[in-house]
Design a protein around this motif. Structure first.
Motif, PDB file in Angstrom:
ATOM      1  N   ALA A 146       0.829  -1.209   0.000  1.00  0.00           N
ATOM      2  CA  ALA A 146       0.000   0.000   0.000  1.00  0.00           C
ATOM      3  C   ALA A 146       0.863   1.258   0.000  1.00  0.00           C
ATOM      4  O   ALA A 146       0.582   2.223  -0.719  1.00  0.00           O
ATOM      5  CB  ALA A 146      -0.930  -0.013   1.212  1.00  0.00           C
ATOM      6  N   TRP A 147       1.948   1.248   0.797  1.00  0.00           N
ATOM      7  CA  TRP A 147       2.839   2.412   0.824  1.00  0.00           C
ATOM      8  C   TRP A 147       3.501   2.627  -0.537  1.00  0.00           C
ATOM      9  O   TRP A 147       3.598   3.766  -1.019  1.00  0.00           O
ATOM     10  CB  TRP A 147       3.923   2.230   1.893  1.00  0.00           C
ATOM     11  N   ARG A 148       3.951   1.560  -1.161  1.00  0.00           N
ATOM     12  CA  ARG A 148       4.607   1.708  -2.478  1.00  0.00           C
ATOM     13  C   ARG A 148       3.635   2.240  -3.521  1.00  0.00           C
ATOM     14  O   ARG A 148       3.976   3.132  -4.303  1.00  0.00           O
ATOM     15  CB  ARG A 148       5.186   0.357  -2.917  1.00  0.00           C
ATOM     16  N   ARG A 149       2.425   1.698  -3.533  1.00  0.00           N
ATOM     17  CA  ARG A 149       1.442   2.155  -4.513  1.00  0.00           C
ATOM     18  C   ARG A 149       1.069   3.615  -4.271  1.00  0.00           C
ATOM     19  O   ARG A 149       0.903   4.387  -5.216  1.00  0.00           O
ATOM     20  CB  ARG A 149       0.180   1.274  -4.448  1.00  0.00           C
ATOM     21  N   ARG A 150       0.959   3.992  -2.999  1.00  0.00           N
ATOM     22  CA  ARG A 150       0.574   5.369  -2.707  1.00  0.00           C
ATOM     23  C   ARG A 150       1.675   6.341  -3.125  1.00  0.00           C
ATOM     24  O   ARG A 150       1.386   7.450  -3.602  1.00  0.00           O
ATOM     25  CB  ARG A 150       0.273   5.506  -1.205  1.00  0.00           C
TER      26      ARG A 150
END
Length: 545
Positions: A262-266
């Motif tokens: 989720a952090w990478r996608r955000r």
């Protein structure tokens, strides 16, 4: 019909939709002993009848909350009600425990479609004081249907069959679909065209499913060393170390990957299942943490009480429904109370008062539980407990979603609903394990004190625990085992007491978690962490220039 009036009529059907998925659980709780007898379900199966629904429900809330924002909130609400009603037909016709569990899985899909869309529709359709009143109506409708559920379930189970407890969802579902089509306007976030985070959805399902599986099955397969061998077809678990530690590791690994993904996608500006940007809002972040912990303590005890009332005290399903009506009545009264004072008293204060009432109620239940408990003190404490649930539930929802923008209402609703349902799933798993493990331990000790041979002791303990206490009646009717029935009632009562006090302990932790709940964005503005204008504030939260 004038638009304001139409909106309020729409709220009634939106509230009925979420009430349907809530009342189903209360009906099932009362029907569990009859299901155990007819379908020959063991104690682990009892937990899975509850958990199969809750597990899928919790796993898919984030996914469907996001889809609702993009494809249409009313559309997903109607689809969810239809899926839930059709799965209820399958549950009503279930020939085996496994088939019933599979039907409950599908019901979970329908429930996950319904819950975040109801909150999202309210968030999108009401503002200011009207929103507070709308959430109060939503909560009061749930309270009313919850009050009806145990009594209706008990009557249907006693007079007809537990199968009719599922059949009641069919006419209710038809009514909700028709009402939503006539009175609820479609809404969606027209500006969002991003693809769904499929990897995040899969990882969230793996994480929650493996965690709940480990908590429920740990006492069966062994928490560390293998106690019973897991078999899937011709394959069998080959190691002395139990599979359960590996399943816990799977849950941990999937959770870490889920958050990391989720952090990478955000950071790349892509959509995520987990509303990480919304966690920058103090009211949303702290409210979700509190909601998860509180839910863990709130509803796990509801699994234990109907089992104890019917199998230890000998109540009928109708009598059990009447006793549990006190809990639901307290919740209904509190929902109206919260609506009346929601604009005069800070919501977080109402939440804290509600949790304190829950602690007092469920803790007191632990003190009065016994093989000869009278109904009066039990109903009084259940009323207090239900009053606390009613105060805390709707107001905590309002706190969590108060500062969430309209375009993110689906993801926000899905995230807070997921926090609650994961807490509920863990509560059922943990408190169910406490109930049955304590019952087995106490019964074994009582039989040892009576100098019962080890082989007989183990057989009696296994029979009572695996039947979730349903074997107590047959034990008493058999002249060779009648002397052990009193010990079994005492053991089941002690297990229920342990579950009640465990629930109270979790609620104490949940109360402590509300200490981090301030007044949301206003706190952030005072501390200089966010500029007050709404557009600038949300630009900062979302990382926009």
């Amino acid at each position: 019909m004038p638009e304001p009036r139409r909106r309020w009529f729409g709220l009634v059907f939106v509230s009925l939709a979420v009430a349907m998925i809530i009342v189903d659980s209360t009906i099932v709780n009362v029907a569990i002993p009859s299901i155990v007898t007819e379908l020959d379900v063991d104690s682990t199966g009892v937990q899975w009848i509850q958990e199969s629904y809750t597990l899928v429900f919790a796993s898919l809330l984030l996914v469907f909350g996001t889809i609702a924002d993009r494809r249409g909130r009313r559309l997903l609400l109607i689809i969810g009600v239809a899926v839930f009603a059709l799965a209820s037909i399958a549950a009503a016709c279930a020939p085996t425990g496994a088939f019933l569990i599979a039907s409950r899985l599908v019901q979970g899909v329908g429930g996950a479609l319904v819950l975040p869309t109801t909150l999202s529709l309210i968030n999108a359709g009401f503002r200011g004081r009207e929103r507070a009143l709308a959430f109060a109506v939503w909560g009061s409708t749930i309270g009313g249907m919850t009050a009806l559920g145990p009594l209706l379930g008990g009557w249907l189970t006693t007079e007809f069959s537990w199968r009719w407890a599922f059949g009641i969802n069919i006419p209710l579902g038809v009514l909700i679909i028709f009402g939503a089509l006539v009175t609820v306007d479609e809404s969606r976030d027209a500006q969002s065209h991003e693809r769904i985070d499929i990897a995040g959805a899969v990882l969230s399902i793996i994480a929650s499913a493996s965690l709940v599986f480990a908590l429920i099955e740990g006492r069966v397969y062994g928490w560390w060393l293998t106690k019973a061998t897991l078999r899937i077809g011709d394959w069998a678990w080959p190691f002395e170390v139990s599979i359960i530690p590996f399943v816990f590791l799977l849950a941990l690994g999937a959770s870490v990957l889920f958050v990391g993904s989720a952090w990478r996608r955000r950071r790349r500006g892509r959509s995520t299942m987990l509303a990480l940007d919304l966690f920058a809002i103090p009211s949303f972040r702290n409210g979700n943490i509190a909601a998860l912990i509180v839910s863990l303590g709130e509803f796990g005890i509801v699994l234990a009480l109907p089992i104890w009332l019917q199998n230890a005290l000998g109540y009928s399903a109708v009598e059990t429904g009447l006793v549990l009506l006190a809990l639901a009545g307290g919740a209904f009264l509190a929902s109206g109370f919260a609506g009346a004072f929601g604009n005069r008293v800070a919501p977080v204060i109402i939440v804290r008062v509600g949790i304190i009432a829950e602690i007092v109620g469920v803790g007191a239940i632990g003190f009065v539980v016994g093989p000869d408990t009278p109904w009066l003190p039990l109903t009084v404490f259940l009323f207090v407990y239900g009053f606390g649930v009613g105060l805390a539930t709707a107001q905590l929802t309002g706190v969590v979603l108060a500062d969430v923008p309209l375009s993110e209402s689906g993801r926000g609703s899905g995230t807070q609903s997921t926090a609650r349902q994961i807490g509920s799933a863990l509560g059922i798993a943990v408190l169910g394990t406490v109930l049955f493990s304590s019952t087995g331990t106490v019964l074994g000790s009582l039989l040892d004190d009576a100098s019962v041979p080890a082989s007989t002791r183990d057989r009696i303990v296994t029979t009572v625990v695996d039947s979730a206490g349903a074997a107590i009646g047959p034990l008493e009717q058999n002249a060779r085992t009648s002397e052990f029935a009193a010990d079994a009632r005492t053991a089941l009562s002690d297990g229920t007491r342990a579950a009640a006090w465990s629930a109270a302990g979790f609620l104490v932790v949940g109360l402590a978690a509300t200490a981090s709940l301030g007044s949301g964005v206003r706190d952030a503005e005072r501390e200089g962490r966010m500029p007050p204008p709404k557009t600038a504030r949300w630009a900062q939260v979302r990382g926009e220039p």
